[in-house]
Design a protein around this motif. Structure first.
Motif, PDB file in Angstrom:
ATOM      1  N   ARG A   1       0.747  -1.274   0.057  1.00  0.00           N
ATOM      2  CA  ARG A   1      -0.115  -0.128  -0.012  1.00  0.00           C
ATOM      3  C   ARG A   1       0.980   1.161   0.160  1.00  0.00           C
ATOM      4  N   PRO A   2       0.224   2.440  -0.548  1.00  0.00           N
ATOM      5  CA  PRO A   2       1.146   3.475  -0.622  1.00  0.00           C
ATOM      6  C   PRO A   2       1.659   4.138   0.590  1.00  0.00           C
ATOM      7  N   ARG A   3       1.266   3.946   1.707  1.00  0.00           N
ATOM      8  CA  ARG A   3       1.664   4.356   2.970  1.00  0.00           C
ATOM      9  C   ARG A   3       2.304   3.295   4.026  1.00  0.00           C
ATOM     10  N   ASP A   4       2.320   2.001   3.295  1.00  0.00           N
ATOM     11  CA  ASP A   4       2.824   1.012   4.352  1.00  0.00           C
ATOM     12  C   ASP A   4       4.423   1.327   4.668  1.00  0.00           C
ATOM     13  N   THR A   5       4.861   1.036   5.953  1.00  0.00           N
ATOM     14  CA  THR A   5       5.772   0.925   6.535  1.00  0.00           C
ATOM     15  C   THR A   5       6.219  -0.536   6.364  1.00  0.00           C
ATOM     16  N   SER A   6       7.545  -0.946   6.600  1.00  0.00           N
ATOM     17  CA  SER A   6       8.040  -2.319   6.618  1.00  0.00           C
ATOM     18  C   SER A   6       7.282  -3.075   7.594  1.00  0.00           C
ATOM     19  N   GLY A   7       7.220  -2.209   8.750  1.00  0.00           N
ATOM     20  CA  GLY A   7       6.412  -2.904   9.819  1.00  0.00           C
ATOM     21  C   GLY A   7       5.075  -3.348   9.595  1.00  0.00           C
ATOM     22  N   ASP A   8       4.160  -2.371   8.724  1.00  0.00           N
ATOM     23  CA  ASP A   8       3.026  -2.576   8.613  1.00  0.00           C
ATOM     24  C   ASP A   8       2.837  -3.939   7.662  1.00  0.00           C
ATOM     25  N   LEU A   9       3.697  -3.985   6.572  1.00  0.00           N
ATOM     26  CA  LEU A   9       3.478  -4.997   5.590  1.00  0.00           C
ATOM     27  C   LEU A   9       4.201  -6.359   6.049  1.00  0.00           C
ATOM     28  N   LEU A  10       5.128  -6.461   6.880  1.00  0.00           N
ATOM     29  CA  LEU A  10       5.422  -7.576   7.608  1.00  0.00           C
ATOM     30  C   LEU A  10       4.368  -8.131   8.549  1.00  0.00           C
ATOM     31  N   GLY A  11       3.664  -7.368   9.200  1.00  0.00           N
ATOM     32  CA  GLY A  11       2.606  -7.749   9.931  1.00  0.00           C
ATOM     33  C   GLY A  11       1.566  -8.719   9.126  1.00  0.00           C
ATOM     34  N   ARG A  12       1.166  -7.920   7.842  1.00  0.00           N
ATOM     35  CA  ARG A  12       0.229  -8.725   7.191  1.00  0.00           C
ATOM     36  C   ARG A  12       0.939  -9.821   6.550  1.00  0.00           C
ATOM     37  N   LEU A  13       2.038  -9.934   6.169  1.00  0.00           N
ATOM     38  CA  LEU A  13       2.660 -11.062   5.626  1.00  0.00           C
ATOM     39  C   LEU A  13       2.842 -12.164   6.568  1.00  0.00           C
ATOM     40  N   ALA A  14       3.223 -11.881   7.760  1.00  0.00           N
ATOM     41  CA  ALA A  14       3.467 -12.917   8.877  1.00  0.00           C
ATOM     42  C   ALA A  14       2.060 -13.586   8.989  1.00  0.00           C
ATOM     43  N   THR A  15       1.169 -12.957   8.799  1.00  0.00           N
ATOM     44  CA  THR A  15      -0.540 -13.460   9.249  1.00  0.00           C
ATOM     45  C   THR A  15      -0.710 -14.499   8.106  1.00  0.00           C
ATOM     46  N   SER A  16      -0.765 -13.931   6.752  1.00  0.00           N
ATOM     47  CA  SER A  16      -1.183 -14.758   5.651  1.00  0.00           C
ATOM     48  C   SER A  16       0.058 -15.710   5.387  1.00  0.00           C
ATOM     49  N   GLY A  17       1.327 -15.292   5.657  1.00  0.00           N
ATOM     50  CA  GLY A  17       2.145 -16.552   5.440  1.00  0.00           C
ATOM     51  C   GLY A  17       2.106 -17.729   6.411  1.00  0.00           C
ATOM     52  N   ALA A  18       1.529 -17.555   7.602  1.00  0.00           N
ATOM     53  CA  ALA A  18       1.330 -18.594   8.666  1.00  0.00           C
ATOM     54  C   ALA A  18       0.252 -19.419   7.824  1.00  0.00           C
ATOM     55  N   GLY A  19      -0.917 -19.188   7.046  1.00  0.00           N
ATOM     56  CA  GLY A  19      -1.772 -19.798   6.451  1.00  0.00           C
ATOM     57  C   GLY A  19      -1.110 -20.771   5.313  1.00  0.00           C
ATOM     58  N   LEU A  20      -0.364 -19.950   4.383  1.00  0.00           N
ATOM     59  CA  LEU A  20       0.627 -20.484   3.243  1.00  0.00           C
ATOM     60  C   LEU A  20       1.237 -21.674   3.951  1.00  0.00           C
ATOM     61  N   LEU A  21       1.839 -21.507   5.221  1.00  0.00           N
ATOM     62  CA  LEU A  21       2.892 -22.709   5.951  1.00  0.00           C
ATOM     63  C   LEU A  21       1.950 -23.801   6.009  1.00  0.00           C
ATOM     64  N   VAL A  22       0.944 -23.534   6.701  1.00  0.00           N
ATOM     65  CA  VAL A  22       0.015 -24.767   7.206  1.00  0.00           C
ATOM     66  C   VAL A  22      -0.123 -25.518   6.078  1.00  0.00           C
ATOM     67  N   ALA A  23      -0.921 -24.735   4.722  1.00  0.00           N
ATOM     68  CA  ALA A  23      -1.284 -25.516   3.881  1.00  0.00           C
ATOM     69  C   ALA A  23      -0.029 -26.167   2.990  1.00  0.00           C
ATOM     70  N   THR A  24       0.963 -25.847   3.063  1.00  0.00           N
ATOM     71  CA  THR A  24       2.069 -26.401   2.297  1.00  0.00           C
ATOM     72  C   THR A  24       2.493 -27.548   3.268  1.00  0.00           C
ATOM     73  N   LEU A  25       2.529 -27.777   4.473  1.00  0.00           N
ATOM     74  CA  LEU A  25       2.835 -28.839   5.263  1.00  0.00           C
ATOM     75  C   LEU A  25       1.612 -29.695   4.967  1.00  0.00           C
ATOM     76  N   ASP A  26       0.287 -29.383   4.999  1.00  0.00           N
ATOM     77  CA  ASP A  26      -0.821 -30.363   4.912  1.00  0.00           C
ATOM     78  C   ASP A  26      -0.718 -30.983   3.181  1.00  0.00           C
ATOM     79  N   ALA A  27      -0.256 -30.130   2.437  1.00  0.00           N
ATOM     80  CA  ALA A  27      -0.025 -30.802   1.113  1.00  0.00           C
ATOM     81  C   ALA A  27       1.057 -31.825   0.795  1.00  0.00           C
ATOM     82  N   LEU A  28       2.495 -31.479   1.601  1.00  0.00           N
ATOM     83  CA  LEU A  28       3.476 -32.266   2.003  1.00  0.00           C
ATOM     84  C   LEU A  28       3.010 -33.660   2.535  1.00  0.00           C
ATOM     85  N   GLU A  29       2.252 -33.707   3.549  1.00  0.00           N
ATOM     86  CA  GLU A  29       1.699 -34.839   4.219  1.00  0.00           C
ATOM     87  C   GLU A  29       0.936 -35.503   3.093  1.00  0.00           C
ATOM     88  N   ALA A  30      -0.022 -35.036   2.545  1.00  0.00           N
ATOM     89  CA  ALA A  30      -0.785 -35.670   1.585  1.00  0.00           C
ATOM     90  C   ALA A  30      -0.049 -36.152   0.050  1.00  0.00           C
TER      91      ALA A  30
END
Length: 320
Positions: free
Chosen positions: A155-184
């Motif tokens: 976003r135009p006014r994002d700080t790195s802290g703002d952006l990292l906070g959103r990525l940490a949350t969305s990335g957590a879901g990506l990591l769980v989905a990745t491990l689910d798919a690896l197990e399957a």
């Protein structure tokens, strides 16, 4: 699956909590040893250690090398080891232990911004989009085969802290989905493209120094990129005796394309705003942090501690 989670700073905590809540079993957590912090230089546990102990998990702070560490890792009998900003390099004998490997969550869309500070460099470069990638660790710098990706608009006014906070949350879901798919068994690692690689070394305090002879757009990006850490700064004008000016910390600024009559570093203060010139147009200061004081609004600073600076007409940044 049985998992060993490896991570250290606050952005790794959402991933740990998501894995604890998943169908997998986190059997132990690997994090960096307690570090000294604050004015008292007291030993402080990592955010990941705090979260792990709150969840009743075994915590390992040993440096990940040597036969004893490898034996301890094998005894855990983990299937995979998810990693988020752990902070130690892992040697081939350690990488070889988990059956499905070490699954790293990195906050860029690889091969863009390999390295320690991908979010800061994406903001600094003015990227419109970034994201997260899960990949298998190898002995290179973020070069392993990709398992999954997600994207995030900057976003135009994002700080790195703002952006990292959103990525940490969305990335957590990506990591769980990745491990689910690896197990399957439904996921096939894909080699990274050799094209488009870029690198994101650690941001230093010198990188956070504002260069007022840069265009306003670059000044704005630099300040947002280094917020909250290590924090943007400039220097106050030198004294008449030639003593170098003290540092002045800077919070995010606001570009002011309507003001074009200020030289780089020149300060102008009004009742409710403080403007500083750049190579193009001015920027409006937000919070400032004088040495030894708490952050304050720029207008308050200009009426108090910064009054002499404003009245002198001398530029910030040593005439940069």
């Amino acid at each position: 699956m049985r998992l060993l989670f490896a991570g250290t700073p606050e952005p790794a905590v959402p991933a740990l909590r998501a894995l604890i809540d998943s169908d997998h079993e986190v059997v132990a957590v690997l994090t960096r040893a307690d570090a000294r912090a604050g004015r008292g230089r007291r030993l402080v546990p990592s955010p990941v250690r705090v979260a792990a102990e709150e969840a009743g998990l075994e915590v390992i702070t040993d440096v990940p090398r040597g036969e004893e560490f490898v034996a301890r890792l094998r005894a855990l009998e983990v299937d995979a080891a998810p990693v988020v900003a752990y902070g130690h390099l892992l040697r081939p004998d350690v990488l070889a232990v988990p059956r499905l490997g070490w699954v790293n969550l990195h906050f860029s869309v690889l091969p863009a911004w390999r390295g320690a500070a991908p979010v800061q460099h994406a903001v600094l470069a003015g990227d419109d989009v970034t994201g997260a990638t899960t990949f298998l660790l190898d002995d290179g710098m973020d070069t392993g085969p990709v398992l999954g990706t997600s994207t995030e608009t900057i976003r135009p006014r994002d700080t790195s802290g703002d952006l990292l906070g959103r990525l940490a949350t969305s990335g957590a879901g990506l990591l769980v989905a990745t491990l689910d798919a690896l197990e399957a068994g439904t996921l096939s690692p894909q080699p990274q493209s050799p094209d488009g690689a870029s690198y994101a070394p650690k941001i230093t305090a010198e990188d956070a120094l504002v260069r007022w002879d840069d265009p306003a757009l670059a000044v704005d990006r630099r300040v947002r990129a280094v917020t909250p850490a290590p924090g943007a700064w400039t220097t106050l004008p030198a004294s008449e005796e030639g003593t170098p000016g003290a540092r002045l910390g800077l919070g995010p600024v606001r570009p002011r394309p309507d003001v074009v009559d200020l030289a780089p570093g020149q300060v102008r203060a009004g009742k409710s705003e403080v403007l500083v010139g750049t190579a193009t147009h001015a920027v409006e200061l937000g919070e400032v942090r004088p040495v030894g004081k708490k952050p304050m609004g720029a207008a308050d600073w200009a009426r108090g501690a910064g009054r002499d600076v404003v009245e002198s007409g001398a530029p910030l940044g040593g005439a940069r």
